[in-house]
Structures are given as structure tokens and as C-alpha cells.
Write a protein that holds these residues in place. Sequence first.
Motif, PDB file in Angstrom:
ATOM      1  N   PRO A   8       7.466  -3.558  36.064  1.00  0.00           N
ATOM      2  CA  PRO A   8       6.066  -3.330  35.676  1.00  0.00           C
ATOM      3  C   PRO A   8       5.208  -4.590  35.707  1.00  0.00           C
ATOM      4  O   PRO A   8       5.620  -5.657  35.254  1.00  0.00           O
ATOM      5  N   ASN A   9       3.996  -4.470  36.244  1.00  0.00           N
ATOM      6  CA  ASN A   9       2.962  -5.502  36.153  1.00  0.00           C
ATOM      7  C   ASN A   9       1.850  -4.959  35.270  1.00  0.00           C
ATOM      8  O   ASN A   9       1.330  -3.860  35.533  1.00  0.00           O
ATOM      9  N   ILE A  10       1.471  -5.704  34.262  1.00  0.00           N
ATOM     10  CA  ILE A  10       0.424  -5.229  33.356  1.00  0.00           C
ATOM     11  C   ILE A  10      -0.956  -5.551  33.924  1.00  0.00           C
ATOM     12  O   ILE A  10      -1.090  -6.316  34.887  1.00  0.00           O
ATOM     13  N   SER A  11      -1.978  -4.950  33.327  1.00  0.00           N
ATOM     14  CA  SER A  11      -3.367  -5.242  33.684  1.00  0.00           C
ATOM     15  C   SER A  11      -4.162  -5.337  32.388  1.00  0.00           C
ATOM     16  O   SER A  11      -4.173  -4.397  31.593  1.00  0.00           O
ATOM     17  N   VAL A  12      -4.796  -6.484  32.167  1.00  0.00           N
ATOM     18  CA  VAL A  12      -5.577  -6.705  30.952  1.00  0.00           C
ATOM     19  C   VAL A  12      -6.909  -7.335  31.335  1.00  0.00           C
ATOM     20  O   VAL A  12      -6.950  -8.440  31.878  1.00  0.00           O
ATOM     21  N   ASN A  13      -7.989  -6.622  31.070  1.00  0.00           N
ATOM     22  CA  ASN A  13      -9.313  -7.163  31.314  1.00  0.00           C
ATOM     23  C   ASN A  13      -9.620  -8.207  30.233  1.00  0.00           C
ATOM     24  O   ASN A  13      -9.510  -7.904  29.039  1.00  0.00           O
ATOM     25  N   PRO A  14      -9.995  -9.434  30.605  1.00  0.00           N
ATOM     26  CA  PRO A  14     -10.208 -10.478  29.596  1.00  0.00           C
ATOM     27  C   PRO A  14     -11.388 -10.220  28.675  1.00  0.00           C
ATOM     28  O   PRO A  14     -11.505 -10.866  27.624  1.00  0.00           O
ATOM     29  N   TYR A  15     -12.278  -9.262  29.032  1.00  0.00           N
ATOM     30  CA  TYR A  15     -13.436  -8.970  28.202  1.00  0.00           C
ATOM     31  C   TYR A  15     -13.134  -7.943  27.106  1.00  0.00           C
ATOM     32  O   TYR A  15     -13.963  -7.760  26.214  1.00  0.00           O
ATOM     33  N   ARG A  16     -11.988  -7.289  27.175  1.00  0.00           N
ATOM     34  CA  ARG A  16     -11.679  -6.310  26.130  1.00  0.00           C
ATOM     35  C   ARG A  16     -11.422  -7.051  24.818  1.00  0.00           C
ATOM     36  O   ARG A  16     -10.846  -8.152  24.813  1.00  0.00           O
ATOM     37  N   VAL A  26       0.003 -10.330  35.529  1.00  0.00           N
ATOM     38  CA  VAL A  26      -1.210  -9.623  35.110  1.00  0.00           C
ATOM     39  C   VAL A  26      -2.035  -9.307  36.358  1.00  0.00           C
ATOM     40  O   VAL A  26      -2.365 -10.207  37.137  1.00  0.00           O
ATOM     41  N   LYS A  27      -2.365  -8.037  36.538  1.00  0.00           N
ATOM     42  CA  LYS A  27      -3.128  -7.602  37.716  1.00  0.00           C
ATOM     43  C   LYS A  27      -4.621  -7.492  37.400  1.00  0.00           C
ATOM     44  O   LYS A  27      -5.014  -6.853  36.420  1.00  0.00           O
ATOM     45  N   TRP A  28      -5.433  -8.128  38.256  1.00  0.00           N
ATOM     46  CA  TRP A  28      -6.889  -7.991  38.183  1.00  0.00           C
ATOM     47  C   TRP A  28      -7.437  -7.513  39.520  1.00  0.00           C
ATOM     48  O   TRP A  28      -6.922  -7.869  40.582  1.00  0.00           O
ATOM     49  N   LEU A  29      -8.496  -6.720  39.442  1.00  0.00           N
ATOM     50  CA  LEU A  29      -9.366  -6.487  40.594  1.00  0.00           C
ATOM     51  C   LEU A  29     -10.781  -6.750  40.092  1.00  0.00           C
ATOM     52  O   LEU A  29     -11.455  -5.839  39.596  1.00  0.00           O
ATOM     53  N   PRO A  30     -11.217  -8.010  40.132  1.00  0.00           N
ATOM     54  CA  PRO A  30     -12.487  -8.395  39.495  1.00  0.00           C
ATOM     55  C   PRO A  30     -13.670  -7.535  39.908  1.00  0.00           C
ATOM     56  O   PRO A  30     -14.497  -7.164  39.064  1.00  0.00           O
ATOM     57  N   ASN A  31     -13.773  -7.199  41.200  1.00  0.00           N
ATOM     58  CA  ASN A  31     -14.901  -6.406  41.697  1.00  0.00           C
ATOM     59  C   ASN A  31     -14.980  -5.049  41.012  1.00  0.00           C
ATOM     60  O   ASN A  31     -16.068  -4.515  40.790  1.00  0.00           O
ATOM     61  N   ASP A  81       3.351 -18.223  30.035  1.00  0.00           N
ATOM     62  CA  ASP A  81       3.897 -18.363  31.393  1.00  0.00           C
ATOM     63  C   ASP A  81       3.703 -17.083  32.197  1.00  0.00           C
ATOM     64  O   ASP A  81       4.605 -16.604  32.884  1.00  0.00           O
ATOM     65  N   LEU A  82       2.496 -16.523  32.118  1.00  0.00           N
ATOM     66  CA  LEU A  82       2.146 -15.326  32.870  1.00  0.00           C
ATOM     67  C   LEU A  82       1.457 -15.715  34.169  1.00  0.00           C
ATOM     68  O   LEU A  82       0.755 -16.727  34.242  1.00  0.00           O
ATOM     69  N   ILE A  83       1.635 -14.901  35.182  1.00  0.00           N
ATOM     70  CA  ILE A  83       1.068 -15.130  36.520  1.00  0.00           C
ATOM     71  C   ILE A  83      -0.063 -14.135  36.747  1.00  0.00           C
ATOM     72  O   ILE A  83       0.048 -12.952  36.374  1.00  0.00           O
ATOM     73  N   LEU A  84      -1.140 -14.589  37.349  1.00  0.00           N
ATOM     74  CA  LEU A  84      -2.276 -13.725  37.659  1.00  0.00           C
ATOM     75  C   LEU A  84      -2.205 -13.271  39.108  1.00  0.00           C
ATOM     76  O   LEU A  84      -2.183 -14.091  40.024  1.00  0.00           O
ATOM     77  N   LEU A  85      -2.137 -11.957  39.307  1.00  0.00           N
ATOM     78  CA  LEU A  85      -2.249 -11.360  40.637  1.00  0.00           C
ATOM     79  C   LEU A  85      -3.658 -10.788  40.739  1.00  0.00           C
ATOM     80  O   LEU A  85      -3.960  -9.753  40.138  1.00  0.00           O
ATOM     81  N   SER A  86      -4.529 -11.478  41.455  1.00  0.00           N
ATOM     82  CA  SER A  86      -5.930 -11.085  41.496  1.00  0.00           C
ATOM     83  C   SER A  86      -6.363 -10.736  42.909  1.00  0.00           C
ATOM     84  O   SER A  86      -6.078 -11.466  43.858  1.00  0.00           O
ATOM     85  N   HIS A  87      -7.051  -9.614  43.027  1.00  0.00           N
ATOM     86  CA  HIS A  87      -7.650  -9.245  44.300  1.00  0.00           C
ATOM     87  C   HIS A  87      -8.577 -10.352  44.763  1.00  0.00           C
ATOM     88  O   HIS A  87      -9.289 -10.968  43.964  1.00  0.00           O
ATOM     89  N   GLY A  88      -8.584 -10.606  46.072  1.00  0.00           N
ATOM     90  CA  GLY A  88      -9.517 -11.557  46.650  1.00  0.00           C
ATOM     91  C   GLY A  88     -10.290 -10.915  47.776  1.00  0.00           C
ATOM     92  O   GLY A  88      -9.752 -10.120  48.545  1.00  0.00           O
ATOM     93  N   LEU A 107       5.209  -2.217  40.075  1.00  0.00           N
ATOM     94  CA  LEU A 107       4.171  -1.214  39.821  1.00  0.00           C
ATOM     95  C   LEU A 107       3.008  -1.842  39.069  1.00  0.00           C
ATOM     96  O   LEU A 107       3.197  -2.560  38.081  1.00  0.00           O
ATOM     97  N   LEU A 108       1.794  -1.541  39.521  1.00  0.00           N
ATOM     98  CA  LEU A 108       0.603  -2.162  38.956  1.00  0.00           C
ATOM     99  C   LEU A 108      -0.100  -1.244  37.963  1.00  0.00           C
ATOM    100  O   LEU A 108      -0.528  -0.137  38.319  1.00  0.00           O
ATOM    101  N   ALA A 109      -0.225  -1.699  36.729  1.00  0.00           N
ATOM    102  CA  ALA A 109      -1.179  -1.076  35.821  1.00  0.00           C
ATOM    103  C   ALA A 109      -2.582  -1.453  36.293  1.00  0.00           C
ATOM    104  O   ALA A 109      -2.752  -2.348  37.136  1.00  0.00           O
ATOM    105  N   PHE A 110      -3.592  -0.785  35.761  1.00  0.00           N
ATOM    106  CA  PHE A 110      -4.962  -1.043  36.225  1.00  0.00           C
ATOM    107  C   PHE A 110      -5.923  -0.779  35.075  1.00  0.00           C
ATOM    108  O   PHE A 110      -6.104   0.360  34.653  1.00  0.00           O
TER     109      PHE A 110
END
Length: 390
Positions: free
Chosen positions: A155-163, A181-186, A208-215, A115-118
Motif C-alpha cells: 500500500p501507498n498512502i495519500s495525504v493532502n498536506p492541507y487537510r 505518499v502519493k500526490w497529484l497536485p493538479n 523517512d517517507l518518500i513522496l511520489l508526486s505527479h509531474g 497500490l495507490l490511495a488517492f
Amino acid sequence: MCLIHAIGGAFTKQPEELNSRLSVKASDLVQRAFDDIDSVRLVDHHVHIAGLGVGGTEAFVNRKMLTWRHPFHRLKLKVYMSSAGVADEDKADPQAIARLTRLVASIKGHGKHRLLAFDKHYRRDGSVNLEKTEFYVPNEYVFELAERHPELFVPNISVNPYRPDAIAELEKWAARGARVVKWLPNAMGIDPSDPQCDAFYEKMKQLDLILLSHGGEEKAVEAEEDQKLGNPLLLRRALDHGVKVIVAHCAGLGTNADLDSKDRKVVDNFDLFMRLMDDKRYKELVFGEISAMTQFNRSTKLRILLAREDLHDRLVNGSDYPLPAVNLLIRTRPLVKQGYINADEAGSLKEIYDYNPLLFDFVLKRTLKLPSTSKGFPASVFLTNPSLSV
């Protein structure tokens, strides 16, 4: 409402009925899909859950989606709610998770669904931009759901690096067992190549966290200037820090500037993604996730992914639920025309879809074949990848 359901959740049968009422042909197709699958290792890396804050979840959507003064946004929410099995917005959050839980639980050997946090859209100065926040799903909420249904969800967390508290958030959730860590940069306003992300990447590497990023292109984002943030080449900064990156959808949609060319010519995002995959420096670091690749607007790229057997050990599965339940996006006819499946398989898949769109997505991907061959995605694509350890 009939139009909304025709576009969105056009299913008419209950998922619990599938095992007893499915035709022999469709049942055989399901059985073949699971023949060489170890259910203990079966994983779906990309499952969205959203809400309107009902029951204190603290989830929310952009306020434009809540009024018909913004008809496009309002219709979009209605379609997503329909697809997620939400009949009453006043009960949106519990109905959405109840529907998802039923879909997963009714699949024999269902494995785990991540499950993806956002997170919200943040400006570089650390302030929140709610106008550009499409929706928000707290980390606490996905952890609570996974703890409530540990046999179904992770659970997959989501953390914006600018916060401002980004590093503390990584440490907090990693201590509770988060791995991705889930990102959707756009949609989140993140430039993955920004030097301001360096400390974030260093902390991810340390934990040792993995980035799942929208492309690639993101259809939910209106501002065209934000689409450049989906350029796969921007993820090199994370990779150069030694962070493992899963590129969602294999960046299979839209175009972006080729940052390696002097004239910044515009090329397919998918081609830029493949450049990362073919870069020997990143062989142990970059992975492709195949969610949404069967949709009509991405399916032409499937031929390359199926043919590149040398990359199959770096492909992982995701459904991007609830998108498989958005009827408008589910078109088996183009897949038949392109030779990925035959007409009989398409008929059985449509039957499965009516009971369980999530199962449909899995069986479809297990049925796909490289046109004019018997080569499909190996079982390993759908199982926990030993190089990711999630």
C-alpha cells in the motif's frame, strides 16, 4: 457499449490463458523480458485502484461521472471501468480488484505492485472541495487490499498536506508500515512550493517517507489554472527539506512557466524535470518514474531517457494501471515508426496485450531500445531501488 469497450478495455482473452495459448514469438518476448529480472525485487510503483463505494470501501468518484447530464465525465468513467474489467457498476469495487488480482497473479514472477490511495482536493484553509475531487481512494482501503493479498500488493498512502489532520495521518500510517505518499497536485489542489507544506515535509523527513508526486500536465483535470501545480520545479521545496521525491511520468506531458527565468517563459515540463535530475544538490533525492512514457503523447521523450545512462540508477518503473488497459492510449505503431521497437515485436506485444495489459506494459518497456542501438532500460529500473528502500 461496443464503442466504450473499443476505447477502453478492448481485450478479449483471459489472463490465465496466456501461458498456454501465447504464440512462440510472443512467449519468447516475455521470456526475454524476465531473463535478468529478480522477481523478489520486481516492483511496479504506480498502480491505481478505484471504486464507487460498493461493499463499504468508502471510495468514490466525482458525482459528475455518475450521470449522463455530464456526458464527457460519464463517458470517462465508463471507459475507465471498462479498462479495469468492471462490467457492472453495482459491483464496481469487487470487480475492479478481482480483475487486477487476476492480471498480477497470472504473471510468472510478478513481483509487488504498489497500490495507490488517492486523497481529496482540499483548500488551503483545510476545507474539502468535492467539486474538484476527481476520485477518492481511502488509505484504509489500500491497506486492507494489501493485507488480503500480501504476495501481490503493497500500500501507498495519500495525504493532502492541507487537510487539518495531515501530520496525524502521516504518523498513523507510517506506524502501520507506509513508506510512500502519493500526490497529484493538479487534482488535489496542492502547491508543493507552499510554505504551509513545511511542517508536512519535516514530518515526512522525520518518518523517512518518500513522496511520489505527479509531474506535468494531468489530463483528468479540467481547470487550466490547476495545471501550474504540476510544475516539477515546485517540488524543490520538498527536496530542500531532504524529502526523497519520485516524479511520476518524468513530467513528460505539457508545459509550464520556467520559474528560474525572469520572463517566466513557458517550456516543456519534461525539461524542467530534467533540470531537477541534473541538479547536483538533488542527486540523492530526486527520481523519475517512467509510467505512461510509452503512450503516444509522451513517447518522444523516451529517446532522452534511454540515452541518459547516467540517470538510469534514478529511474523506477510504474504502469499507471489501468491506463495500459485503455485501448485508445495503446499505440505501438508510433513506437515502431520512431524506432523503439520493430514490427515483429509490435505484433507480439499486441498479442500479449489481448491477454494481459499489465504484462504488456512491462514487456514493452523491457523491449524498448534507443533507436539504432541495442540499448534499453537496464533491469535495475524495474527492481527495488536501494536508494529508496521500498
